[in-house]
Enzyme design. Structure first.
Site, short mmCIF file in Angstrom:
data_model
loop_
_atom_site.label_atom_id
_atom_site.label_comp_id
_atom_site.label_asym_id
_atom_site.label_seq_id
_atom_site.Cartn_x
_atom_site.Cartn_y
_atom_site.Cartn_z
N HIS A 173 0.82 -1.36 -0.02
CA HIS A 173 0.11 0.01 0.00
C HIS A 173 0.91 1.21 -0.05
CE1 HIS A 173 1.00 -0.30 4.07
NE2 HIS A 173 0.51 1.19 4.25
C1 UD1 Z 1 -2.01 5.42 6.16
C2 UD1 Z 1 -0.74 5.84 6.75
C3 UD1 Z 1 0.36 4.82 6.59
C4 UD1 Z 1 -0.23 3.66 6.95
C5 UD1 Z 1 -1.57 3.28 6.38
C6 UD1 Z 1 -2.13 1.92 6.70
C7 UD1 Z 1 -0.18 8.41 6.59
C8 UD1 Z 1 0.65 9.51 5.89
N1 UD1 Z 1 -0.10 7.31 5.97
O1 UD1 Z 1 -1.71 5.39 4.66
O2 UD1 Z 1 1.41 5.20 7.24
O3 UD1 Z 1 0.91 2.58 6.80
O4 UD1 Z 1 -2.51 4.37 6.93
O5 UD1 Z 1 -3.15 1.87 6.13
O6 UD1 Z 1 -0.89 8.92 7.65
N2 UD1 Z 1 -9.33 4.84 2.00
C9 UD1 Z 1 -10.39 4.45 2.06
N3 UD1 Z 1 -10.98 4.07 3.07
C10 UD1 Z 1 -10.40 4.21 4.33
C11 UD1 Z 1 -9.08 4.91 4.39
C12 UD1 Z 1 -8.71 5.09 3.22
O7 UD1 Z 1 -11.04 4.06 0.85
O8 UD1 Z 1 -11.01 3.82 5.45
C13 UD1 Z 1 -8.62 5.49 0.71
C14 UD1 Z 1 -8.90 6.75 0.34
O9 UD1 Z 1 -8.83 6.49 -1.11
C15 UD1 Z 1 -7.54 7.26 0.73
C16 UD1 Z 1 -6.74 6.32 0.35
O10 UD1 Z 1 -7.16 5.15 0.97
O11 UD1 Z 1 -7.30 8.69 -0.14
C17 UD1 Z 1 -5.30 6.58 1.32
O12 UD1 Z 1 -5.81 6.70 2.66
P1 UD1 Z 1 -4.91 7.63 3.84
O13 UD1 Z 1 -5.32 7.46 5.16
O14 UD1 Z 1 -4.61 9.12 3.12
O15 UD1 Z 1 -3.41 6.99 3.64
P2 UD1 Z 1 -3.08 5.36 3.56
O16 UD1 Z 1 -2.48 5.09 2.31
O17 UD1 Z 1 -4.17 4.45 4.22
#
Ligand code: UD1
Length: 359
Positions: A201
């Site tokens: 991821h």
């Molecule tokens: C975040 C953390 C990362 C951690 C990861 C675990 C930061 C900078 N990064 O990254 O260190 O390893 O979490 O998962 O804080 N999304 C969904 N549903 C959710 C959450 C996210 O659909 O419940 C999708 C959205 O499109 C979002 C993307 O995932 O834009 C990324 O989510 P985000 O929380 O920004 O960062 P992660 O890649 O999950």
């Protein structure tokens, strides 16, 4: 002592659960759990609370997804109001996600004591958003709870005063130790007998079309020798769709609850990952781990554990996989203080160091 715990993203939950539980048994401690809402899907959040036995958050800030600035800024705005209203003696933050750094910045301006759980880890790669979050958080926090000696060394080199550093061990392993019997007691249906368990991821691995294609191609190569099981993070699922990638050779699953994923780890022939926590969990379990990153903020998993950094080199992945399949997997040992009692040690430090309320 009134403590606010701030969690936001999936890897925070298994770190906060043991600390909440250890503090719950201490006299004079009042706790509130604040969920920023950074992760909001049921299977990225709610199911973890249930399995880890965590209380329902007292407050959910509901920030959701967004760019780094928007997400961090929104958490700060909403969390500042909570701190002003709740008036805690101490705020505890976990890991290295945007919720962590946002909360710590708010506390520094309001002059509230902060403890950082999982302090001192460094990848020395400032292109990782998490590395910036770690550096900033550790400069500001008043209590730095480290999982291993390298964490203490990094903090001292950055000029952090030694009185702030407390090596307590690995809280994530507390949750693992607690739920391992449950994980060993279940077997997920439809999973092959022998398999490589994959997680993927990191933005650096999944956000660029050709990088993601290269990784999926190497996983297809792996699948010729060993079934590949990949519970897909929402970010990765989105990119696979956007780029129209072929994943036919891979068993794609939805993101899994904690116990289910742990069960898959315990039974895996090998784990291939770009996650941080999974490098630690496999080291504890003694399962071979091949990490698809050039660096790690958890070097003890390489020096003592079962982890090997393979970066994005398909040749190295193939060589290390063959070694595992030929029975020559790297053996490791469990690092000191990864024993299921880190949460209790954090509670001890806080009880003896945070001044009691006068009222
Ligand atoms: C975040 C953390 C990362 C951690 C990861 C675990 C930061 C900078 N990064 O990254 O260190 O390893 O979490 O998962 O804080 N999304 C969904 N549903 C959710 C959450 C996210 O659909 O419940 C999708 C959205 O499109 C979002 C993307 O995932 O834009 C990324 O989510 P985000 O929380 O920004 O960062 P992660 O890649 O999950």
């Amino acid at each position: 002592m009134k403590v606010l715990h701030v969690v936001g993203a999936r890897p925070n939950f298994m770190k906060a659960a043991p600390v909440l539980s250890a503090l719950a048994g201490r006299r004079g401690v009042e706790q509130r759990l604040i969920h920023t809402g950074q992760h909001y899907d049921v299977n990225m959040s709610d199911v973890f609370f249930r399995q880890l036995g965590m209380p329902v958050p007292d407050i959910n800030l509901g920030v959701g997804s967004g760019g780094h600035g928007a997400q961090t800024g929104e958490i700060m705005i909403r969390f500042e109001a909570v701190v002003k209203e709740q008036k805690p003696d101490l705020v505890l933050v976990y890991g290295d996600v945007n919720s962590t750094v946002a909360a710590v910045l708010v506390c520094s301006k309001l002059e509230i004591l902060v403890g950082h759980v999982e302090a001192g880890l460094r990848s020395f790669d400032r292109t990782m958003p998490e590395e910036i979050n770690r550096l900033v958080t550790d400069q500001i926090a008043d209590f730095l709870f480290t999982p291993s000696e390298d964490g203490d060394d990094n903090l001292r080199k950055e000029g952090i005063s030694p009185e702030k550093i407390f090596r307590v061990g690995n809280v994530m392993i507390d949750s693992l130790v607690k739920l391992l019997p449950a994980a060993e007691g279940i077997k997920l249906p439809g999973i092959p007998e022998r398999y490589a368990l994959v997680t993927l991821h990191r933005p650096a691995n999944v956000d660029d079309r050709s990088t993601l294609k290269g990784i999926l191609d190497s996983l297809s190569d792996v699948s010729r020798k060993l079934a590949v099981v990949l519970p897909v993070h929402p970010r990765t699922r989105q990119r696979i769709g956007d780029f129209g990638m072929n994943t036919e050779q891979i068993h794609l699953l939805d993101p899994l609850p904690y116990i289910d994923f742990l069960s898959l780890q315990t039974r895996a022939t090998v784990v291939i990952t770009d996650s941080g926590g999974v490098q630690e969990e496999t080291t504890y379990l003694g399962i071979p781990c091949l990490t698809m990153r050039e660096n790690t903020e958890r070097p003890i998993t390489v020096s003592m554990g079962t982890n090997i950094l393979i970066g994005r080199d398909p040749g190295k992945l193939a060589r290390e996989l063959s070694r595992v399949l030929d029975g020559g997997a790297k053996k490791g040992t469990v690092p000191p203080l990864w024993d299921g009692h880190a949460g209790a040690r954090i509670a001890d430090v806080l009880i003896s160091h945070v001044p009691p309320r006068l009222s």
